[in-house]
Design an enzyme around this catalytic site. Sequence first.
Site, PDB file in Angstrom:
ATOM      1  N   ASP A   1      -1.170  -0.846   6.345  1.00 44.85           N
ATOM      2  CA  ASP A   1      -1.148  -0.672   7.215  1.00 44.85           C
ATOM      3  C   ASP A   1      -1.512  -1.446   8.824  1.00 44.85           C
ATOM      4  O   ASP A   1      -2.453  -0.325   9.976  1.00 44.85           O
ATOM      5  CB  ASP A   1      -1.803   1.417   7.485  1.00 44.85           C
ATOM      6  CG  ASP A   1      -2.273   1.212   6.967  1.00 44.85           C
ATOM      7  OD1 ASP A   1      -3.342   0.275   7.155  1.00 44.85           O
ATOM      8  OD2 ASP A   1      -3.555   2.674   6.867  1.00 44.85           O
TER       9      ASP A   1
ATOM     10  N   ASP B   1       1.109  -1.544   0.267  1.00 46.65           N
ATOM     11  CA  ASP B   1       0.090  -0.186  -0.007  1.00 46.65           C
ATOM     12  C   ASP B   1       0.954   1.178  -0.032  1.00 46.65           C
ATOM     13  O   ASP B   1       1.975   0.701   0.289  1.00 46.65           O
ATOM     14  CB  ASP B   1      -0.958   0.259   0.757  1.00 46.65           C
ATOM     15  CG  ASP B   1      -1.786   1.688   1.290  1.00 46.65           C
ATOM     16  OD1 ASP B   1      -2.579   1.561   0.076  1.00 46.65           O
ATOM     17  OD2 ASP B   1      -1.819   1.511   2.689  1.00 46.65           O
TER      18      ASP B   1
ATOM     19  N   ASP C   1      -6.645  -0.985   5.059  1.00 47.57           N
ATOM     20  CA  ASP C   1      -5.837  -2.428   3.904  1.00 47.57           C
ATOM     21  C   ASP C   1      -6.107  -3.482   4.383  1.00 47.57           C
ATOM     22  O   ASP C   1      -5.348  -4.374   3.591  1.00 47.57           O
ATOM     23  CB  ASP C   1      -4.486  -2.506   3.645  1.00 47.57           C
ATOM     24  CG  ASP C   1      -4.273  -1.707   3.404  1.00 47.57           C
ATOM     25  OD1 ASP C   1      -5.092  -0.422   2.086  1.00 47.57           O
ATOM     26  OD2 ASP C   1      -3.184  -1.059   4.369  1.00 47.57           O
TER      27      ASP C   1
END
Length: 791
Positions: free
Chosen positions: A678, A479, A682
């Site tokens: 994180d 991410d 996510d």
Amino acid sequence: MSPTAPAPTKRTLVACSLCGLTTLHPLANDAGDVFCCPSCREVAALLAEGAVAAPARSMEGSGNVTLTLGGMWCSSCAWLVNEQLKRTRGVVRAETSFIQQQASITFDSSMTNAQSLKKRVRSLGYQAALPNEKPRDEEESFYTRLLIGGVMVLHDMIVGAGIYAREIFGWQTAASEPLVHFFQVMMLVSSIPVLVLLGLPILRAGYASLLRGQPNLHTLIAIGSFSAFALSIRNLAAGHGGLYFDTATMLIFLVSVGRWLEMQAHKSSSQAVTKLLEQIPGTASVVTDTGDQTVSVAELRAGQRIRVRPGERFPVDGLAARGEGDVDESLLTGEPNPVTRREGGTVRAGTINLDGSFEVIATAVGEATVAGQIGRLLHEALWARSPLERMADTLSAWMTPLALALATIAFLIWNYIDGAEKGLLVALSVLLIACPCALGLATPLTLWLSLGRAAKSGAILRSTAALEQLAKVDNVFFDKTGTLSQLPMKVQGIASDQLSVISDQLFLQVVASIENESEHPLAKAIVEYAKSQNIELLKPESFKSIPAMGVIAQSSIVNRQSSIAIGSSRLMQSQNLVIPETIIHQSEAWKNAGLVVVYAGWDGQVRGIIGLGETVRAEAREVVSQLQARGLAPSVLTGDESSAGGRWQKLLGIPVHAALTPDEKMNRLAEHAAMVGDGINDGPALAAATVGIAMNHGADVARTAADILLMRDDLKAIPWLFDLARAAMKRVKQNLGWAFVYNIIGIGLAMAGLLQPVFAAFAMVASSIFVTTNAMKMNKFPLLYGKEEEE
């Protein structure tokens, strides 16, 4: 007559609603509660929002207890204890772990109690201790029995060697026969303590496995050693035939040595949990109006004010109300360099206050602390079994009946060739060499030690299966926001529609008031900027998060009936909000400059935008290169605009897939893929990936969907974890390969009558030592930050 002068206002002492200290200058919140300092007010807000979870209540009328067990030699012992507990009146649920040497029991308190359950376990011949009792030191007791047994075995071996030498070299005389008979009786006498002290636990474990219907190593040892002992008594009484007291006692002694090595290995593998929990102090100094009071940590509650002096460990998680100094957080993060904590900063239980004097407002105590949560996760990881461990268990289960079958065949063949006594000795050798000791140790020990190594480096694995899966990963997806970018982001500019009557300040107040309800890094950056501008934040009337797009809310600052949309341009389009030309031009300019643009609009039109800047982490490029050097294919999944994705693709030199929804992120995940995020935003992708790795930015390490939690905000842990997983799997394969080759060659020699029982026992222990030593090499695997903690 002159007017009377007004009387001066008299200040009174007010008690803090949280910690109880009195103050002349109280601070108040919206509910009217008063506090002695900003930290108390902030902690109270956290507690009110449910940031500190209350312990779960058990069902009415039910009780829970975890018994610490002793005397279990194998998983069959654990099975026997578990089955007997399940059949005990009043027990609702029972789960017994051989690895943890514990039994977790839920029971109906109207029908039984913890003391009765303890007695039930002890009636089976095992030790049991309640949580408030000090468990018996099984290691010390076993070591004592091993020493006594060793002396007796040494006596048998010396006497036996003399008798064998007399026969080999032809020293037999009629005059020496009474002396030989005396020494044979002495061998019988000295072998009895070995059978009682070391043999009975093996017999009990073998009996438990027979009851289970799954004979194991201890069944084989019990059959072999007690058969040799019985045959020796029979031959001694008959006055002819060989005596095998030394063989029986040496066999039991060598198996016990193997058990001792296994105990040491278990102890080493569980150090990650025990060491972590031992670092939380047992007492704490609570600050009161009458002075400091020393209380047990078990009596602390969230909201109390704790004093921590230089050199002491923090007993709770909390906010520093007073004080400043360096704190050693290596216990949790693996980072050897101290971190400076100031007033208003967060501190964690178990970390060391190096040089400051702190007053801390507790936000979490006991198991709710980060250290407590990590300890529980590691504890659960040791209970869980990976697919490789289950495969090894299956092979071990097949090996035992196979060994019994081969031993029976060997006995029948050699009985036909050279008599029953020779047949029994060959069968005993086959049983010993075919014992699946090494096979049972090969996998779990390596994985447990690797789990502890990861914990020392600030990486918490939820199960040993994560290591196995990580070694198979080919693709690594990141991410972007908060993972590859450096937090926190900063507001670089605000632009409101020039034709609108909304000023920049009012626009910022609307957006920040709503974003104050969000956990997204962009929202936090906007709120932080608004606070720095002394903007008053008002709670919105309603709030709804739209994953990967933004939020929709209503606020009293503008028309309460209007829906306010804040987020990406896609959210504006979905809400049919018109974007003015001036806003379009400004947003394009900001995007070209590398900024992230947040739109906000209501009443049919986008009212303004906020530009936020983010920078790539200093270590990101290096980590990407390291992953590529290891044959992995890194790429980025983000919900940001395509233009921002293109910029990041140029910066990192890897594919960036932009403008993705959470579902689209999940669909991008290939087989054997790791996802790094994180841990909160996510969640679906982390859960869907083969292995989910979370960068932990918050205190609640248990709520993330990830398989691996990184306690330090550092991407360098990711290539290190791949190295650890691959090294662990290499050791596992080496151990399994050795166990397979050893059993094939050893069984062949034993079946051929070329391996005496004593040498078969030596070979069995040597195999276990090889596997254990190879697995223990994981304790030397380099730590992430290169500093070995002192034990």
